[in-house]
Scaffold this motif. Structure first.
Motif, PDB file in Angstrom:
ATOM      1  N   MET A   1       0.843  -1.180   0.000  1.00 23.22           N
ATOM      2  CA  MET A   1       0.000   0.000   0.000  1.00 23.22           C
ATOM      3  C   MET A   1       0.891   1.248   0.000  1.00 23.22           C
ATOM      4  SD  MET A   1      -2.958   0.602   2.727  1.00 23.22           S
ATOM      5  CE  MET A   1      -3.894   2.025   2.865  1.00 23.22           C
ATOM      6  N   PRO A   2       0.693   2.142  -0.939  1.00 23.64           N
ATOM      7  CA  PRO A   2       1.539   3.340  -1.005  1.00 23.64           C
ATOM      8  C   PRO A   2       1.279   4.274   0.179  1.00 23.64           C
ATOM      9  CG  PRO A   2      -0.191   3.428  -2.681  1.00 23.64           C
ATOM     10  CD  PRO A   2      -0.301   2.084  -2.013  1.00 23.64           C
ATOM     11  N   LEU A   3       2.300   5.058   0.501  1.00 24.86           N
ATOM     12  CA  LEU A   3       2.184   6.036   1.579  1.00 24.86           C
ATOM     13  C   LEU A   3       1.276   7.186   1.159  1.00 24.86           C
ATOM     14  CD1 LEU A   3       5.856   6.586   2.790  1.00 24.86           C
ATOM     15  CD2 LEU A   3       4.050   5.381   3.989  1.00 24.86           C
ATOM     16  N   SER A   4       0.503   7.677   2.100  1.00 21.61           N
ATOM     17  CA  SER A   4      -0.263   8.890   1.848  1.00 21.61           C
ATOM     18  C   SER A   4       0.693  10.083   1.932  1.00 21.61           C
ATOM     19  CB  SER A   4      -1.380   9.036   2.889  1.00 21.61           C
ATOM     20  OG  SER A   4      -0.824   9.338   4.153  1.00 21.61           O
ATOM     21  N   LYS A   5       0.246  11.219   1.473  1.00 22.71           N
ATOM     22  CA  LYS A   5       1.069  12.431   1.576  1.00 22.71           C
ATOM     23  C   LYS A   5       1.361  12.756   3.036  1.00 22.71           C
ATOM     24  CE  LYS A   5      -0.165  14.864  -2.650  1.00 22.71           C
ATOM     25  NZ  LYS A   5      -0.678  16.114  -3.197  1.00 22.71           N
ATOM     26  N   THR A   6       0.374  12.539   3.899  1.00 20.18           N
ATOM     27  CA  THR A   6       0.557  12.813   5.323  1.00 20.18           C
ATOM     28  C   THR A   6       1.622  11.899   5.915  1.00 20.18           C
ATOM     29  OG1 THR A   6      -1.741  13.526   5.525  1.00 20.18           O
ATOM     30  CG2 THR A   6      -0.614  12.916   7.562  1.00 20.18           C
ATOM     31  N   GLN A   7       1.551  10.601   5.586  1.00 16.71           N
ATOM     32  CA  GLN A   7       2.546   9.655   6.096  1.00 16.71           C
ATOM     33  C   GLN A   7       3.937   9.984   5.589  1.00 16.71           C
ATOM     34  OE1 GLN A   7       0.525   6.132   4.610  1.00 16.71           O
ATOM     35  NE2 GLN A   7       0.605   5.264   6.676  1.00 16.71           N
ATOM     36  N   SER A   8       4.071  10.212   4.292  1.00 15.06           N
ATOM     37  CA  SER A   8       5.408  10.478   3.747  1.00 15.06           C
ATOM     38  C   SER A   8       5.994  11.759   4.326  1.00 15.06           C
ATOM     39  CB  SER A   8       5.397  10.504   2.215  1.00 15.06           C
ATOM     40  OG  SER A   8       4.606  11.558   1.727  1.00 15.06           O
ATOM     41  N   SER A   9       5.172  12.767   4.526  1.00 18.20           N
ATOM     42  CA  SER A   9       5.647  14.010   5.125  1.00 18.20           C
ATOM     43  C   SER A   9       6.110  13.775   6.564  1.00 18.20           C
ATOM     44  CB  SER A   9       4.533  15.056   5.094  1.00 18.20           C
ATOM     45  OG  SER A   9       4.921  16.218   5.774  1.00 18.20           O
ATOM     46  N   PHE A  10       5.322  13.035   7.330  1.00 19.43           N
ATOM     47  CA  PHE A  10       5.667  12.749   8.719  1.00 19.43           C
ATOM     48  C   PHE A  10       6.947  11.917   8.798  1.00 19.43           C
ATOM     49  CE2 PHE A  10       4.962  10.176  12.662  1.00 19.43           C
ATOM     50  CZ  PHE A  10       5.120  11.208  13.563  1.00 19.43           C
ATOM     51  N   TYR A  11       7.036  10.857   8.004  1.00 19.20           N
ATOM     52  CA  TYR A  11       8.222  10.002   8.002  1.00 19.20           C
ATOM     53  C   TYR A  11       9.460  10.777   7.577  1.00 19.20           C
ATOM     54  CZ  TYR A  11       5.378   5.728   8.478  1.00 19.20           C
ATOM     55  OH  TYR A  11       4.528   4.738   8.907  1.00 19.20           O
ATOM     56  N   ARG A  12       9.298  11.654   6.581  1.00 14.83           N
ATOM     57  CA  ARG A  12      10.432  12.458   6.105  1.00 14.83           C
ATOM     58  C   ARG A  12      10.957  13.361   7.224  1.00 14.83           C
ATOM     59  NH1 ARG A  12       8.536  13.515   1.531  1.00 14.83           N
ATOM     60  NH2 ARG A  12       7.231  15.270   2.147  1.00 14.83           N
ATOM     61  N   ARG A  13      10.070  13.943   7.987  1.00 18.35           N
ATOM     62  CA  ARG A  13      10.477  14.799   9.109  1.00 18.35           C
ATOM     63  C   ARG A  13      11.229  13.992  10.165  1.00 18.35           C
ATOM     64  NH1 ARG A  13       5.020  18.495   9.847  1.00 18.35           N
ATOM     65  NH2 ARG A  13       4.774  18.873   7.624  1.00 18.35           N
ATOM     66  N   LEU A  14      10.691  12.827  10.491  1.00 17.50           N
ATOM     67  CA  LEU A  14      11.363  11.979  11.483  1.00 17.50           C
ATOM     68  C   LEU A  14      12.738  11.550  11.001  1.00 17.50           C
ATOM     69  CD1 LEU A  14       8.465   9.639  12.667  1.00 17.50           C
ATOM     70  CD2 LEU A  14       9.281  11.764  13.721  1.00 17.50           C
ATOM     71  N   TYR A  15      12.828  11.140   9.738  1.00 21.38           N
ATOM     72  CA  TYR A  15      14.115  10.677   9.213  1.00 21.38           C
ATOM     73  C   TYR A  15      15.117  11.823   9.133  1.00 21.38           C
ATOM     74  CZ  TYR A  15      17.517   8.035   6.574  1.00 21.38           C
ATOM     75  OH  TYR A  15      18.674   7.411   6.173  1.00 21.38           O
ATOM     76  N   LEU A  16      14.660  12.986   8.755  1.00 21.01           N
ATOM     77  CA  LEU A  16      15.561  14.139   8.694  1.00 21.01           C
ATOM     78  C   LEU A  16      16.093  14.472  10.087  1.00 21.01           C
ATOM     79  CD1 LEU A  16      15.339  17.048   6.383  1.00 21.01           C
ATOM     80  CD2 LEU A  16      15.507  17.592   8.787  1.00 21.01           C
ATOM     81  N   ALA A  17      15.239  14.412  11.102  1.00 19.37           N
ATOM     82  CA  ALA A  17      15.696  14.649  12.478  1.00 19.37           C
ATOM     83  C   ALA A  17      16.739  13.601  12.870  1.00 19.37           C
ATOM     84  CB  ALA A  17      14.516  14.631  13.443  1.00 19.37           C
ATOM     85  N   HIS A  18      16.522  12.370  12.462  1.00 20.07           N
ATOM     86  CA  HIS A  18      17.493  11.304  12.730  1.00 20.07           C
ATOM     87  C   HIS A  18      18.834  11.625  12.068  1.00 20.07           C
ATOM     88  CE1 HIS A  18      19.249   7.310  13.045  1.00 20.07           C
ATOM     89  NE2 HIS A  18      19.438   7.346  11.752  1.00 20.07           N
ATOM     90  N   LEU A  19      18.800  12.073  10.824  1.00 18.95           N
ATOM     91  CA  LEU A  19      20.044  12.421  10.126  1.00 18.95           C
ATOM     92  C   LEU A  19      20.790  13.530  10.870  1.00 18.95           C
ATOM     93  CD1 LEU A  19      18.917  12.414   6.378  1.00 18.95           C
ATOM     94  CD2 LEU A  19      20.231  10.649   7.591  1.00 18.95           C
ATOM     95  N   ILE A  20      20.059  14.545  11.292  1.00 19.06           N
ATOM     96  CA  ILE A  20      20.679  15.653  12.013  1.00 19.06           C
ATOM     97  C   ILE A  20      21.355  15.142  13.281  1.00 19.06           C
ATOM     98  CG2 ILE A  20      20.194  17.776  13.314  1.00 19.06           C
ATOM     99  CD1 ILE A  20      18.004  18.347  11.175  1.00 19.06           C
ATOM    100  N   GLU A  21      20.678  14.268  14.000  1.00 22.22           N
ATOM    101  CA  GLU A  21      21.239  13.700  15.228  1.00 22.22           C
ATOM    102  C   GLU A  21      22.527  12.923  14.967  1.00 22.22           C
ATOM    103  OE1 GLU A  21      20.075  13.209  18.871  1.00 22.22           O
ATOM    104  OE2 GLU A  21      19.684  15.215  18.129  1.00 22.22           O
ATOM    105  N   HIS A  22      22.688  12.434  13.742  1.00 18.99           N
ATOM    106  CA  HIS A  22      23.853  11.631  13.403  1.00 18.99           C
ATOM    107  C   HIS A  22      24.857  12.380  12.532  1.00 18.99           C
ATOM    108  CE1 HIS A  22      21.236   8.614  15.105  1.00 18.99           C
ATOM    109  NE2 HIS A  22      22.357   8.005  15.410  1.00 18.99           N
ATOM    110  N   GLY A  23      24.827  13.713  12.616  1.00 16.94           N
ATOM    111  CA  GLY A  23      25.863  14.515  11.981  1.00 16.94           C
ATOM    112  C   GLY A  23      25.634  14.872  10.532  1.00 16.94           C
TER     113      GLY A  23
END
Length: 100
Positions: A1-23
């Motif tokens: 099942m493809p991601l909704s726009k809401t899901q992809s936006s939320f996941y992208r924010r979480l992953y970006l925060a993870h990247l920042i935490e890891h330099g």
């Protein structure tokens, strides 16, 4: 099942925060790590505040042209440890390349 726009936006924010935490904490580094367009990276950084996350830009002393890195100073209601445990799943779901 493809991601909704809401899901992809939320996941992208979480992953970006993870990247920042890891330099991976500058717009060019985020673009290189994910392949997302520069504007999307900038918009996603700005959108972290919508989740009550505090992300601050730390300029590099003595540099010009907005050189520096971002830093998460408050995760707000987001569980940092959950994001850490699920970062690989978020990356795969979003279709981003593996980190070196």
């Amino acid at each position: 099942m493809p991601l909704s726009k809401t899901q992809s936006s939320f996941y992208r924010r979480l992953y970006l925060a993870h990247l920042i935490e890891h330099g991976i904490a500058s717009v060019p580094a985020i673009v290189a790590a994910t392949g997302m367009p520069r504007r999307t990276a900038q918009d996603t950084l700005k959108a972290l505040e919508e989740l009550d996350m505090r992300c601050e830009f730390q300029p590099t002393p003595g540099e010009r042209h907005n050189s520096g890195n971002y830093r998460i100073t408050d995760w707000g209601p987001i569980d940092r440890d959950w994001v850490l445990r699920h970062a690989e799943r978020l990356r795969l779901t979003l279709g981003y390349p593996a980190l070196p």
